[in-house]
Design an enzyme around this catalytic site. Sequence first.
Site, mmCIF file in Angstrom:
data_model
loop_
_atom_site.group_PDB
_atom_site.id
_atom_site.type_symbol
_atom_site.label_atom_id
_atom_site.label_comp_id
_atom_site.label_asym_id
_atom_site.label_seq_id
_atom_site.Cartn_x
_atom_site.Cartn_y
_atom_site.Cartn_z
ATOM 1 N N HIS A 429 0.992 -1.215 0.030
ATOM 2 C CA HIS A 429 0.058 0.040 -0.104
ATOM 3 C C HIS A 429 1.104 1.294 -0.065
ATOM 4 O O HIS A 429 0.541 2.124 -0.833
ATOM 5 C CB HIS A 429 -0.816 -0.035 1.130
ATOM 6 C CG HIS A 429 -1.740 1.358 1.354
ATOM 7 N ND1 HIS A 429 -3.110 1.257 1.182
ATOM 8 C CD2 HIS A 429 -1.358 2.556 1.707
ATOM 9 C CE1 HIS A 429 -3.485 2.369 1.367
ATOM 10 N NE2 HIS A 429 -2.537 3.226 1.600
ATOM 11 N N GLU A 430 1.644 1.293 0.927
ATOM 12 C CA GLU A 430 2.704 2.598 1.053
ATOM 13 C C GLU A 430 3.345 2.889 -0.320
ATOM 14 O O GLU A 430 3.588 3.860 -1.201
ATOM 15 C CB GLU A 430 3.523 2.371 2.035
ATOM 16 C CG GLU A 430 2.871 2.404 3.521
ATOM 17 C CD GLU A 430 2.230 3.696 3.600
ATOM 18 O OE1 GLU A 430 2.419 4.544 3.075
ATOM 19 O OE2 GLU A 430 1.066 3.259 4.440
ATOM 20 N N HIS A 433 1.683 4.458 -3.096
ATOM 21 C CA HIS A 433 1.639 5.797 -3.250
ATOM 22 C C HIS A 433 2.780 6.400 -3.981
ATOM 23 O O HIS A 433 2.646 7.295 -4.822
ATOM 24 C CB HIS A 433 1.911 6.263 -1.952
ATOM 25 C CG HIS A 433 0.722 6.185 -0.760
ATOM 26 N ND1 HIS A 433 -0.480 7.166 -1.224
ATOM 27 C CD2 HIS A 433 0.413 5.533 0.249
ATOM 28 C CE1 HIS A 433 -1.406 6.854 -0.266
ATOM 29 N NE2 HIS A 433 -0.981 5.779 0.709
#
EC number: 3.4.24.-
Length: 639
Positions: A429-430, A433
């Site tokens: 998820h990170e 980004h």
Amino acid sequence: MHMLLFIGALALPVFVCTQSCEPASLSPRLAGVDLEKFRLTPNAEYVDSDQQIPISTTNVGLIEQSYVETAIKLVRETFPNATFRLREDHYVGDNGVAHVHFRQTVHNLDVDNGDFNVNVGRDGSVFSYGNSFYTGPVPSITQLTKRDFTDPVAALKFALTHLQLPITAEDVSVESTKHPHKYVLRGTSGAVTNPKARLVYFVKPDGTLCLVWRVETDVDDNWLLTYVDAKTAEEIHGVVDYVSEATFQVYGWGINDPGQVDSRAVLTDPWDLKESPLTWFRDGQKNWTTTRGNNGIAQENINNLPTYLNNFRPDSPTQNFSYEYPAGGSPKDYINASITQLFYTANAYHDLLYTLGFNEKAGNFQWNNSGLGGKEKDYVILNAQDGASRNNADFATPPDGSPARMRMYLFTHTTPPRDGVFESGIVIHEYTHGLSMRLTGGPDNSRCLSAFESASMGEGWGDFMATAIRLKPSDTRATDYGMGMWVYNNEKGIRQYLYSTSMETNPLNYTSLNRMWEAHAGGTVWASMLYEVLWNLIDRHGKNDGPRPTFDERGVPKDGKYLAMKIVIDAMALQPCNPDFVQARNAILDADQALTGGQNKCEIWTGFAKRGLGQGAEYGRGRRVGSYDIPGDVCQKKI
């Protein structure tokens, strides 16, 4: 020499907390300051491939000079009275579409939120485009010639005071740069690097244009661009935060967390030389024997130090990174295993994204690009067990050529605490980004996911990619997934609803956004829509449960899972700066058109329409009107 990785089958976890794992504002660690009220106001339009684009072109294919000239011609014909500059980050994606980016200028100064992106098809004609150019009256040059504006130090001090940033600036000196209106502000303390200030124009939320100082400050928790009124230095017109709050013995690719398997696996040389030709340990200059290489550098940061190069990381002359991970042990006791797991997951995801099109030209994260385009020296700094916070993770994405920074924290919902790096979905998820911020608006512009809906999609893409990667062979469209289930020790995870194709389990739709103001909540809506599209494509094309896609002769993934991921990634590069949901949906349809000739329109429209983003759905400042209609010529179906 072979590298051994002890990787446990911790399939990439499904969750990753961007700005904050728990419901939070834009920048939760700025005590007493709500940066949500400073979010940029979206003002972009997107002209998709279904619309007629009135520009004559010579179909000579994608020669750089020709596709750039085509893009310049479109901008000039669209805004004949505007001035602008060509940015240097244009490239041709592996789907055959060229991406060219422009910045609007006024009096030779950038309009910092005035962007124009042109997508040129394989045949050399304009495929689609987006823009947020300012079209109102141009202010007089008198303010510049008479220097009727404050100095950058005043702007810095106002930003520090008004946003309560932990930087002192009592004795600041101003250092000029090669750019006539860009300065380095030296003599401060508390910042990771010296603050910078640049004089630019800015389109305010009311649609007017004003002169501002763009003040850049990096304090680890927040890496801000603050737009301070240049005339008074007493008003902030907008804020962008680059930080989004997410042999090896490890949990392997596709294993979400330690709750899924009894033990970790030992992997030997797990890289693919097509995606990491220098392997994970070389950078073109040195062959490292620690968790450092071309794609990333991983270390502990338990004491929350501002630097990283001298922090501890495991070292093995034989590159044998096998370390104990005792169940129920104290985090410090397994720091070697933690750093190794983080290094493995980040590198494995780098390689998957590379094969899906996020390469050097597109602005990926590598120290050495081996002459393949893009800007170098921007691997990901990977901090394990970072002491800056708890129950969270974050990722800072500066423009191409500057290293990104991922900080993984401990989660205290259990005793002892659980380490976020072992839920790989958080890492995915990170990292996503970084993917979405580099692709949207082009590699050199990290300010294009700063409005509410675009920031929400930034969160949603992270959840979607983590969820798609963790799918198991036995999963069907009836399978539900949560985010952060292991670190939070909660079967429902941390989102409002599970990701599900059941409207009873997850009732979110487009108009749910009318009741939301926080990006993680909005991101759950976007990821729920993408989950519908994912299963529609899997039902049609099947599911590849391997770690890498297989492609047909056109470069199209042969299965539905990787096809969905590929289309979503391609769409990021097509959409305008700070897109809304409708524009991003249209970009996904365009991505399928460019990749497959539009063979999956029915599956895509059906997925979005099921959750209210069908034909006729509209966005108007703060108010959305939903639609469950599908264009009649797409699949003759209505939800």
